[in-house]
Design a protein around this motif. Sequence first.
Motif, PDB file in Angstrom:
ATOM      1  N   GLY A 103       4.225 -18.274 -12.129  1.00  0.00           N
ATOM      2  CA  GLY A 103       4.732 -18.956 -10.778  1.00  0.00           C
ATOM      3  C   GLY A 103       5.503 -18.134  -9.678  1.00  0.00           C
ATOM      4  O   GLY A 103       5.295 -18.637  -8.486  1.00  0.00           O
ATOM      5  N   LEU A 104       6.130 -16.767 -10.215  1.00  0.00           N
ATOM      6  CA  LEU A 104       6.542 -16.006  -9.135  1.00  0.00           C
ATOM      7  C   LEU A 104       5.418 -15.446  -8.385  1.00  0.00           C
ATOM      8  O   LEU A 104       5.501 -15.489  -7.012  1.00  0.00           O
ATOM      9  CB  LEU A 104       7.410 -15.078  -9.760  1.00  0.00           C
ATOM     10  N   GLY A 105       4.236 -15.259  -8.907  1.00  0.00           N
ATOM     11  CA  GLY A 105       3.191 -14.679  -8.307  1.00  0.00           C
ATOM     12  C   GLY A 105       2.508 -15.496  -7.277  1.00  0.00           C
ATOM     13  O   GLY A 105       2.029 -15.357  -6.347  1.00  0.00           O
ATOM     14  N   HIS A 106       2.273 -16.701  -7.900  1.00  0.00           N
ATOM     15  CA  HIS A 106       1.729 -17.822  -6.982  1.00  0.00           C
ATOM     16  C   HIS A 106       2.545 -17.973  -5.648  1.00  0.00           C
ATOM     17  O   HIS A 106       2.224 -18.374  -4.761  1.00  0.00           O
ATOM     18  CB  HIS A 106       1.634 -19.250  -7.817  1.00  0.00           C
ATOM     19  N   ARG A 107       3.967 -18.058  -5.890  1.00  0.00           N
ATOM     20  CA  ARG A 107       4.701 -18.315  -4.697  1.00  0.00           C
ATOM     21  C   ARG A 107       4.731 -17.048  -3.940  1.00  0.00           C
ATOM     22  O   ARG A 107       4.604 -17.394  -2.688  1.00  0.00           O
ATOM     23  CB  ARG A 107       6.309 -18.560  -5.291  1.00  0.00           C
ATOM     24  N   ARG A 108       4.660 -15.899  -4.333  1.00  0.00           N
ATOM     25  CA  ARG A 108       4.321 -14.681  -3.517  1.00  0.00           C
ATOM     26  C   ARG A 108       3.189 -14.740  -2.619  1.00  0.00           C
ATOM     27  O   ARG A 108       3.138 -14.369  -1.512  1.00  0.00           O
ATOM     28  CB  ARG A 108       4.643 -13.571  -4.297  1.00  0.00           C
ATOM     29  N   SER A 109       1.996 -14.840  -3.240  1.00  0.00           N
ATOM     30  CA  SER A 109       0.799 -15.250  -2.843  1.00  0.00           C
ATOM     31  C   SER A 109       0.792 -16.201  -1.666  1.00  0.00           C
ATOM     32  O   SER A 109       0.102 -16.066  -0.541  1.00  0.00           O
ATOM     33  CB  SER A 109      -0.245 -15.164  -3.735  1.00  0.00           C
ATOM     34  N   ARG A 110       1.308 -17.342  -1.896  1.00  0.00           N
ATOM     35  CA  ARG A 110       1.611 -18.235  -0.735  1.00  0.00           C
ATOM     36  C   ARG A 110       2.304 -17.739   0.495  1.00  0.00           C
ATOM     37  O   ARG A 110       1.851 -18.020   1.696  1.00  0.00           O
ATOM     38  CB  ARG A 110       1.880 -19.757  -1.440  1.00  0.00           C
ATOM     39  N   ARG A 111       3.473 -17.240   0.019  1.00  0.00           N
ATOM     40  CA  ARG A 111       4.377 -16.821   1.146  1.00  0.00           C
ATOM     41  C   ARG A 111       3.414 -15.689   2.010  1.00  0.00           C
ATOM     42  O   ARG A 111       3.412 -15.564   3.219  1.00  0.00           O
ATOM     43  CB  ARG A 111       5.450 -16.152   0.565  1.00  0.00           C
ATOM     44  N   ILE A 112       2.795 -14.893   1.366  1.00  0.00           N
ATOM     45  CA  ILE A 112       1.725 -13.799   2.025  1.00  0.00           C
ATOM     46  C   ILE A 112       0.814 -14.538   2.937  1.00  0.00           C
ATOM     47  O   ILE A 112       0.491 -13.989   4.105  1.00  0.00           O
ATOM     48  CB  ILE A 112       1.076 -12.846   1.048  1.00  0.00           C
ATOM     49  N   GLY A 113       0.189 -15.638   2.396  1.00  0.00           N
ATOM     50  CA  GLY A 113      -0.749 -16.385   2.906  1.00  0.00           C
ATOM     51  C   GLY A 113      -0.232 -17.065   4.096  1.00  0.00           C
ATOM     52  O   GLY A 113      -0.940 -17.227   5.476  1.00  0.00           O
ATOM     53  N   ASP A 114       0.959 -17.528   4.279  1.00  0.00           N
ATOM     54  CA  ASP A 114       1.720 -18.050   5.488  1.00  0.00           C
ATOM     55  C   ASP A 114       2.393 -17.470   6.659  1.00  0.00           C
ATOM     56  O   ASP A 114       2.705 -17.891   7.395  1.00  0.00           O
ATOM     57  CB  ASP A 114       2.823 -19.068   4.687  1.00  0.00           C
ATOM     58  N   VAL A 115       2.095 -16.108   6.459  1.00  0.00           N
ATOM     59  CA  VAL A 115       2.790 -15.072   7.228  1.00  0.00           C
ATOM     60  C   VAL A 115       2.003 -15.124   8.475  1.00  0.00           C
ATOM     61  O   VAL A 115       0.559 -15.111   8.428  1.00  0.00           O
ATOM     62  CB  VAL A 115       2.828 -13.674   6.692  1.00  0.00           C
ATOM     63  N   SER A 116       2.584 -15.159   9.874  1.00  0.00           N
ATOM     64  CA  SER A 116       1.613 -15.126  10.825  1.00  0.00           C
ATOM     65  C   SER A 116       1.842 -13.709  11.742  1.00  0.00           C
ATOM     66  O   SER A 116       2.793 -12.998  11.009  1.00  0.00           O
ATOM     67  CB  SER A 116       2.215 -16.137  12.048  1.00  0.00           C
ATOM     68  N   ALA A 117       0.908 -13.236  12.413  1.00  0.00           N
ATOM     69  CA  ALA A 117       0.916 -11.734  12.947  1.00  0.00           C
ATOM     70  C   ALA A 117       2.193 -11.907  14.108  1.00  0.00           C
ATOM     71  O   ALA A 117       2.286 -12.772  14.849  1.00  0.00           O
ATOM     72  CB  ALA A 117      -0.174 -11.715  13.325  1.00  0.00           C
ATOM     73  N   VAL A 118       2.670 -10.879  14.225  1.00  0.00           N
ATOM     74  CA  VAL A 118       3.977 -10.589  15.229  1.00  0.00           C
ATOM     75  C   VAL A 118       3.530  -9.248  15.780  1.00  0.00           C
ATOM     76  O   VAL A 118       3.469  -8.266  15.269  1.00  0.00           O
ATOM     77  CB  VAL A 118       5.165 -10.477  14.550  1.00  0.00           C
ATOM     78  N   SER A 119       3.094  -9.571  17.063  1.00  0.00           N
ATOM     79  CA  SER A 119       2.415  -8.209  18.086  1.00  0.00           C
ATOM     80  C   SER A 119       1.518  -7.543  17.034  1.00  0.00           C
ATOM     81  O   SER A 119       1.446  -6.169  17.126  1.00  0.00           O
ATOM     82  CB  SER A 119       3.584  -7.466  18.408  1.00  0.00           C
ATOM     83  N   GLY A 120       0.533  -8.284  16.526  1.00  0.00           N
ATOM     84  CA  GLY A 120      -0.557  -7.537  15.664  1.00  0.00           C
ATOM     85  C   GLY A 120      -0.362  -7.138  14.503  1.00  0.00           C
ATOM     86  O   GLY A 120      -1.147  -6.866  13.820  1.00  0.00           O
ATOM     87  N   ARG A 121       0.773  -7.177  14.104  1.00  0.00           N
ATOM     88  CA  ARG A 121       1.143  -6.734  12.488  1.00  0.00           C
ATOM     89  C   ARG A 121       1.813  -7.969  11.871  1.00  0.00           C
ATOM     90  O   ARG A 121       2.636  -8.534  12.304  1.00  0.00           O
ATOM     91  CB  ARG A 121       2.374  -5.775  12.635  1.00  0.00           C
ATOM     92  N   PHE A 122       1.378  -7.842  10.522  1.00  0.00           N
ATOM     93  CA  PHE A 122       2.047  -8.905   9.513  1.00  0.00           C
ATOM     94  C   PHE A 122       3.085  -8.463   8.688  1.00  0.00           C
ATOM     95  O   PHE A 122       2.919  -7.152   8.330  1.00  0.00           O
ATOM     96  CB  PHE A 122       0.780  -9.112   8.495  1.00  0.00           C
ATOM     97  N   THR A 123       4.366  -9.005   8.710  1.00  0.00           N
ATOM     98  CA  THR A 123       5.280  -8.626   8.099  1.00  0.00           C
ATOM     99  C   THR A 123       5.832  -9.618   7.249  1.00  0.00           C
ATOM    100  O   THR A 123       6.051 -10.922   7.332  1.00  0.00           O
ATOM    101  CB  THR A 123       6.809  -8.359   9.262  1.00  0.00           C
ATOM    102  N   VAL A 124       5.922  -9.103   5.862  1.00  0.00           N
ATOM    103  CA  VAL A 124       6.477 -10.095   4.646  1.00  0.00           C
ATOM    104  C   VAL A 124       7.574  -9.280   4.041  1.00  0.00           C
ATOM    105  O   VAL A 124       7.499  -7.986   3.940  1.00  0.00           O
ATOM    106  CB  VAL A 124       5.158 -10.035   3.876  1.00  0.00           C
ATOM    107  N   SER A 125       8.642 -10.027   3.838  1.00  0.00           N
ATOM    108  CA  SER A 125       9.682  -9.128   3.085  1.00  0.00           C
ATOM    109  C   SER A 125       9.370  -8.794   1.593  1.00  0.00           C
ATOM    110  O   SER A 125       8.359  -9.226   1.068  1.00  0.00           O
ATOM    111  CB  SER A 125      10.717 -10.503   2.989  1.00  0.00           C
ATOM    112  N   ALA A 126       9.902  -7.692   1.108  1.00  0.00           N
ATOM    113  CA  ALA A 126       9.440  -7.127   0.310  1.00  0.00           C
ATOM    114  C   ALA A 126       9.922  -8.029  -1.207  1.00  0.00           C
ATOM    115  O   ALA A 126      10.929  -8.746  -0.946  1.00  0.00           O
ATOM    116  CB  ALA A 126      10.383  -5.657   0.005  1.00  0.00           C
ATOM    117  N   PRO A 127       9.339  -7.998  -2.178  1.00  0.00           N
ATOM    118  CA  PRO A 127       9.735  -8.985  -3.178  1.00  0.00           C
ATOM    119  C   PRO A 127      10.639  -8.276  -4.357  1.00  0.00           C
ATOM    120  O   PRO A 127      10.613  -8.215  -5.597  1.00  0.00           O
ATOM    121  CB  PRO A 127       8.110  -8.837  -4.093  1.00  0.00           C
TER     122      PRO A 127
END
Length: 112
Positions: free
Chosen positions: A62-86
């Motif tokens: 469940g945590l992995g599914h939530r984490r991978s969805r969060r990564i997939g939903d991230v948009s690029a900010v000035s050409g870089r993808f930023t995701v909070s650390a798990p």
Amino acid sequence: MPGRPPSKPGLPGERTSLSWERSSFGFLVGGALVLLRQHGPLGPVRTLLAFTAASLALLVLGLGHRRSRRIGDVSAVSGRFTVSAPRAEVLLIGGSTVAFATAVVVALLYSP
């Protein structure tokens, strides 16, 4: 000089999902090994440890599914993808792993 080739957008989420699935598989194997002990009857302690391992495996999935969805939903900010650390997820699963391993060792040492 050619620029860097574009990366495939789904790969980070897929790699994350696969790593969490491997972790959940580890819990399932740990629970199965407790059940497959060669000597002695199958007692309630070993059964409880196996169900705990299965529950932890589902939690990790469940945590992995939530984490991978969060990564997939991230948009690029000035050409870089930023995701909070798990951090919270890793601490939760790490603590659960230590607690489960300790419970297995104690149960196997003190069982007849």
